[in-house]
Design an enzyme around this catalytic site. Structure first.
Site, mmCIF file in Angstrom:
data_model
loop_
_atom_site.group_PDB
_atom_site.id
_atom_site.type_symbol
_atom_site.label_atom_id
_atom_site.label_comp_id
_atom_site.label_asym_id
_atom_site.label_seq_id
_atom_site.Cartn_x
_atom_site.Cartn_y
_atom_site.Cartn_z
ATOM 1 N N ASP A 125 3.218 5.319 -7.361
ATOM 2 C CA ASP A 125 2.965 5.390 -5.920
ATOM 3 C C ASP A 125 3.273 6.782 -5.364
ATOM 4 O OD1 ASP A 125 2.568 2.752 -6.457
ATOM 5 O OD2 ASP A 125 4.253 2.002 -5.269
ATOM 6 N N LEU B 116 0.830 -1.210 0.000
ATOM 7 C CA LEU B 116 0.000 0.000 0.000
ATOM 8 C C LEU B 116 0.868 1.264 0.000
ATOM 9 C CD1 LEU B 116 -2.852 -1.108 2.445
ATOM 10 C CD2 LEU B 116 -2.860 -1.111 -0.058
HETATM 11 C C1 GAF Z 1 4.976 -0.987 -7.120
HETATM 12 C C2 GAF Z 1 5.777 0.123 -7.795
HETATM 13 F F1 GAF Z 1 6.336 0.928 -6.854
HETATM 14 C C3 GAF Z 1 4.922 0.963 -8.745
HETATM 15 O O1 GAF Z 1 5.725 1.872 -9.431
HETATM 16 C C4 GAF Z 1 4.169 0.061 -9.722
HETATM 17 O O2 GAF Z 1 5.004 -0.415 -10.727
HETATM 18 C C5 GAF Z 1 3.475 -1.084 -8.992
HETATM 19 O O3 GAF Z 1 4.349 -1.787 -8.117
HETATM 20 C C6 GAF Z 1 2.884 -2.088 -9.943
HETATM 21 O O4 GAF Z 1 1.886 -1.514 -10.695
HETATM 22 O O5 GAF Z 1 3.999 -0.448 -6.279
#
Ligand code: GAF
Length: 384
Positions: free
Chosen positions: A175, A128
């Site tokens: 994220d 998360l």
């Molecule tokens: C992790 C990564 F940090 C994100 O950048 C993304 O690639 C995700 O995995 C997968 O969608 O959370």
């Protein structure tokens, strides 16, 4: 959040002997759809959640950064801004602070010594984005402390660079960017190439439920980095800088040229990008059956083509999908190999879903789930 503020104020004062000057707050995130598409310059549809990391900061007279991690048994770290900032071999959390400082200095921001305290309630290691929340809250606290204006998108880029260059995970931008730009009541569609943001309302009939599988995540970074390399190899094969520029039609014609594993990864990315667009349309037109089908297809693709789910996660998705039927969507969310499942559930089915997860998940897997009911929340902010 309400209980975190007095805790960080007290913890800061007790440890550093004075009041924090600024406190920032940045949320974790849940991704509704669009997995492993961000580092392929593709599309994602996350929202920030009501779980946050708080960072409190005040200046020091010297050039040292002293940090107190309230949630890691009060561990501390200190380093000088005047010598090369090294990787901390034993305290992983320290590397987020160190990495953010390195990246801010590299961008020419004038930092000086400061005291920092960290606390939060974003579940750790659950997929998360507790680390993105920490990076964004830290960069924002330092910007406030040192009087620099940094746009939310740049806070996100600093956080991502810290993760890529210092911590060693080749993550994309999703994220950090949603932690920096999340919007209350809305998911946000992100074009990870130009970083444009489009708020996406979620039908009011749906509840946002997250279930932590509590699977012990192992080898996450190495498997993640391998997936990224496979995608980059596919793009390079077609003479492209990213899979964003490969059409499904072209791929279908030339799929045989690729190593079969790389071909599976590629198909996932291309189809997942399309699913993000289709989900936006389905949400906008309140077509919950379509949302349900798209989230199911996304999960199956992560399971069969991208190969990032686990048996426990698949079992959790099965339990929740059984309750949701066509009235909600369910899929694994985040980088994979454990972590959480996200469900957009018809509100009247939430109680049944909780009951089903609590009665069936442990029996099927031997693990106890953790259930979070949340709402899309706002991105990073200065609390004071
Ligand atoms: C992790 C990564 F940090 C994100 O950048 C993304 O690639 C995700 O995995 C997968 O969608 O959370």
């Amino acid at each position: 959040m309400s209980e975190l503020l007095p805790a960080i104020e007290l913890g800061f004062r007790e440890h550093f002997g004075s009041k924090a000057v600024h406190i920032t707050r940045a949320p974790g995130r849940v991704n509704l759809i669009g997995e492993h598409t961000d580092y392929n310059d593709g599309f994602v549809l996350p929202c920030a959640v009501e779980y946050h990391t708080l960072v409190a900061i005040s200046p020091r007279d010297d050039r040292e950064v002293h940090t107190l991690a309230l949630d890691w048994d009060g561990q501390t770290d200190s380093f000088s801004l005047d010598s090369s900032i090294a990787f901390h071999e034993t305290q992983m959390w320290s590397n987020y602070v160190r990495g953010v400082c390195v990246e801010m200095l590299a961008r020419g921001h004038q930092l000086s010594g400061c005291n920092i305290a960290i606390t939060g309630n974003v579940p750790q290691g659950a997929g998360l984005s507790s680390s993105a929340a920490l990076e964004v809250a830290l960069a924002s606290a330092m910007a406030a402390q040192f009087g620099v204006e940094i746009a939310p998108v740049d806070l996100a880029l600093i956080g991502q660079a810290a993760e890529n260059n210092f911590v060693g995970c080749a993550c994309g931008i999703m994220d950090q960017l949603i932690s920096a730009t999340g919007r209350e009541h809305f998911a946000v569609a992100i074009d990870c190439r130009d970083l444009s943001l489009t708020p996406q309302a979620i039908p009011s009939s749906l509840a946002l439920m997250i279930v932590n599988s509590n699977v012990q995540r192992g080898l996450v970074d190495s498997e993640y980095n391998t997936r990224r390399q496979q995608c980059e190899a596919a793009a390079a094969h077609f003479g492209l800088s990213s899979l964003r520029d490969l059409t499904l039609a072209e791929f279908n014609k030339r799929e045989q040229e690729l190593d079969p594993v790389v071909a599976k990864r590629t198909r996932h990315v291309l189809e997942e990008n399309q699913r993000v667009h289709d989900t936006q349309i389905a949400l906008a037109s309140n077509d919950i059956a379509a949302v349900s089908a798209l989230m199911k297809a996304s999960h199956n693709s992560m399971r069969d083509l991208f190969e990032i789910t686990t048996p426990q996660i698949d079992s959790l998705v099965g339990i929740l999908a059984g309750v949701a039927g066509e009235h909600g969507g369910v899929r694994m969310t985040g980088g994979g190999f454990g972590g959480c499942v996200v469900a957009l559930l018809a509100k009247e089915r939430v109680a049944t879903a909780i009951e089903a997860v609590e009665s069936q998940y442990h029996v099927q897997t031997g693990l106890d789930p953790t259930i979070y009911l949340t709402r899309p929340s706002a991105g990073v902010s200065l609390v004071r």
